[in-house]
Design an enzyme around this catalytic site. Structure first.
Site, short mmCIF file in Angstrom:
data_model
loop_
_atom_site.label_atom_id
_atom_site.label_comp_id
_atom_site.label_asym_id
_atom_site.label_seq_id
_atom_site.Cartn_x
_atom_site.Cartn_y
_atom_site.Cartn_z
CB SER A 50 -0.88 0.01 1.26
OG SER A 50 -1.57 1.24 1.38
CE1 TYR A 73 -4.50 -2.26 4.91
CE2 TYR A 73 -3.62 -0.09 4.35
CZ TYR A 73 -4.10 -1.33 3.96
OH TYR A 73 -4.16 -1.66 2.63
N1 NAP Z 1 -8.68 -1.08 -1.54
C1 NAP Z 1 -7.68 -0.24 -1.33
O1 NAP Z 1 -7.87 1.00 -1.32
C2 NAP Z 1 -6.29 -0.76 -1.13
C3 NAP Z 1 -5.23 0.15 -1.18
C4 NAP Z 1 -3.93 -0.30 -0.99
C5 NAP Z 1 -3.70 -1.63 -0.76
N2 NAP Z 1 -4.74 -2.52 -0.70
C6 NAP Z 1 -4.42 -3.92 -0.44
O2 NAP Z 1 -4.89 -4.69 -1.50
C7 NAP Z 1 -5.10 -6.04 -1.05
C8 NAP Z 1 -6.45 -6.54 -1.56
O3 NAP Z 1 -7.48 -5.77 -0.94
P1 NAP Z 1 -8.79 -5.30 -1.71
O4 NAP Z 1 -8.79 -3.83 -1.71
O5 NAP Z 1 -8.91 -6.04 -2.99
O6 NAP Z 1 -9.91 -5.74 -0.66
P2 NAP Z 1 -11.05 -6.84 -0.69
O7 NAP Z 1 -11.88 -6.71 -1.90
O8 NAP Z 1 -11.69 -6.72 0.65
O9 NAP Z 1 -10.24 -8.21 -0.80
C9 NAP Z 1 -9.55 -8.75 0.27
C10 NAP Z 1 -9.25 -10.18 -0.07
O10 NAP Z 1 -8.48 -10.75 1.00
C11 NAP Z 1 -9.06 -12.01 1.33
N3 NAP Z 1 -8.80 -12.33 2.73
C12 NAP Z 1 -9.03 -11.57 3.81
N4 NAP Z 1 -8.70 -12.23 4.93
C13 NAP Z 1 -8.26 -13.45 4.53
C14 NAP Z 1 -7.79 -14.60 5.22
N5 NAP Z 1 -7.71 -14.64 6.57
N6 NAP Z 1 -7.42 -15.69 4.49
C15 NAP Z 1 -7.52 -15.68 3.14
N7 NAP Z 1 -7.94 -14.62 2.45
C16 NAP Z 1 -8.32 -13.52 3.13
C17 NAP Z 1 -10.55 -11.83 1.06
O11 NAP Z 1 -11.15 -13.09 0.82
P3 NAP Z 1 -12.09 -13.91 1.83
O12 NAP Z 1 -12.82 -12.91 2.65
O13 NAP Z 1 -12.94 -14.71 0.91
O14 NAP Z 1 -11.14 -14.76 2.63
C18 NAP Z 1 -10.51 -11.03 -0.22
O15 NAP Z 1 -10.36 -11.89 -1.33
C19 NAP Z 1 -4.98 -6.00 0.48
O16 NAP Z 1 -3.71 -6.47 0.87
C20 NAP Z 1 -5.08 -4.51 0.78
O17 NAP Z 1 -4.42 -4.18 1.98
C21 NAP Z 1 -6.02 -2.11 -0.89
#
Ligand code: NAP
Length: 253
Positions: free
Chosen positions: A149, A163
Site C-alpha cells: 500500500s 494497517y
Molecule cells: N482497496 C484499497 O484502497 C487498497 C489500497 C492499498 C492496498 N490494498 C491492499 O490490496 C489487497 C487486496 O485488498 P482489496 O482492496 O482487494 O480488498 P477486498 O476486496 O476486501 O479483498 C480482500 C481479499 O483478502 C481475502 N482475505 C481476507 N482475509 C483473509 C484470510 N484470513 N485468508 C484468506 N484470504 C483472506 C478476502 O477473501 P475472503 O474474505 O474470501 O477470505 C478477499 O479476497 C490488500 O492487501 C489490501 O491491503 C487495498
C-alpha cells in the site's frame, strides 16, 4: 516488451474479490494457469468457472485462511501437485480497519497482523522452494508480488496506525528477500496502491482511510492495480521491477 505468461502457474491470494480477483483475470488473460486462494469458496468457484470459460488455461479454487500456516502449507503442496509447478505468487489477501488508536479494538489490530503480515509470511514460506525450482525451469525466472500500500511507504495520516505498520512490515520483508533471492532468479515485487474501489473501502467502515478523498476522477479500479501486477511479471527475465506506487490522480497523501 511484454512477455506472455503461457504455461506458467500463478497462485493468487485474496482472489475472491477486489484486487486479487482482478489480478487472477489479468494473469489468466495473459496465458497463466491460476490457483485461486481465499476463504469464500463460493466466490472462488464462480471465478474459476468464469476464467475457465474465457481462457484456455486452468483455474482451480482453494479455500484457505492465510493466517493458518499449516493449512497454507497443505494448500501450496496441493497446488504444486495439481499444476506441476508454481512460477508466480501474488500476495493479495489483506484486511484493513481504520480507527483512532484510543478507540481501536485490539482484535482488529491482531487481525491485520495475522492476515497482512503472517499471511504473507505463511504463503511466501510455503511457496519459496517451488518458486526456486520453477526459476530453474524453461521460463528461467519466478516472481513474488505483494500487494502492499501507499501506507507502506509513508504513514498517510491518523487512523491508519496498524494497517500502515503491517504494510511497512511486508515492504521490509520483500526488500530483504529481494537481496537474498535475486541470485536464484526469484524476483520480489511490491505494488503500493492508493485508494481502490473494493470491498475494503466501500463496506462497513466507521472510519475511512484518513486521506484526501479524490473527487472528480474517483478512486482506482481493481483492474488498474492488476495491470501493474501484470506489467511487473511480464518483463524480460533480466529486468526486475521491484516497486510500483499507483494512486488515484487526485489523491494527495
Ligand atoms: N482497496 C484499497 O484502497 C487498497 C489500497 C492499498 C492496498 N490494498 C491492499 O490490496 C489487497 C487486496 O485488498 P482489496 O482492496 O482487494 O480488498 P477486498 O476486496 O476486501 O479483498 C480482500 C481479499 O483478502 C481475502 N482475505 C481476507 N482475509 C483473509 C484470510 N484470513 N485468508 C484468506 N484470504 C483472506 C478476502 O477473501 P475472503 O474474505 O474470501 O477470505 C478477499 O479476497 C490488500 O492487501 C489490501 O491491503 C487495498
Amino acid at each position: 516488451m511484454s512477455l506472455r505468461l503461457d504455461d506458467t502457474v500463478a497462485v493468487i491470494t485474496g482472489a475472491s474479490s477486489g484486487i486479487g480477483a482482478a489480478t487472477a483475470r489479468a494473469l489468466a488473460e495473459r496465458g497463466a494457469h491460476v490457483a485461486l486462494l481465499a476463504r469464500r469458496a463460493d466466490r472462488l468457484a464462480d471465478l474459476a468457472d468464469e476464467i475457465t470459460q474465457h481462457n484456455h488455461g486452468k483455474a482451480v479454487a482453494y479455500s484457505v485462511d492465510v493466517a493458518d500456516a499449516d493449512a497454507v502449507r497443505d494448500v501450496m503442496t496441493r497446488v504444486a501437485a495439481d499444476f506441476g509447478r508454481i512460477d508466480i505468487l501474488v500476495n493479495g489477501a489483506g484486511v484493513g480497519t481504520w480507527a483512532p488508536a484510543l478507540e481501536a479494538e485490539l482484535a482488529d489490530w491482531q487481525a491485520m497482523v495475522d492476515v497482512n503480515v503472517s499471511g504473507v509470511l505463511n504463503t511466501t514460506h510455503a511457496a519459496l522452494a517451488h518458486l526456486v525450482s520453477a526459476a530453474d525451469g524453461p521460463r528461467g525466472i519466478a516472481d513474488v508480488v505483494t500487494i502492499s500500500s501507499i501506507a507502506g511507504k509513508r504513514v498517510p495520516g491518523p487512523n491508519s496506525n496498524v494497517y500502515s505498520a503491517t504494510k511497512f512490515a511486508v515492504n521490509g520483508f520483500s526488500e530483504a528477500l529481494r537481496q537474498e533471492l535475486g541470485a536464484k532468479h526469484v524476483r520480489m515485487g511490491l505494488i503500493e496502491p492508493g485508494l481502490v474501489t473494493t470491498e475494503m473501502t466501500t463496506t462497513g467502515e466507521t472510519y475511512a482511510p484518513d486521506t484526501t478523498q479524490p473527487t472528480g476522477l474517483g478512486y482506482l479500479a481493481p483492474e488498474d492495480v492488476a495491470d501493474a501486477v501484470a506489467y511487473m511479471i511480464t518483463r524480460p527475465r533480466h529486468a526486475a521491477v521491484n516497486e510500483i506506487a499507483i494512486r488515484p490522480t487526485e489523491q494527495s497523501n
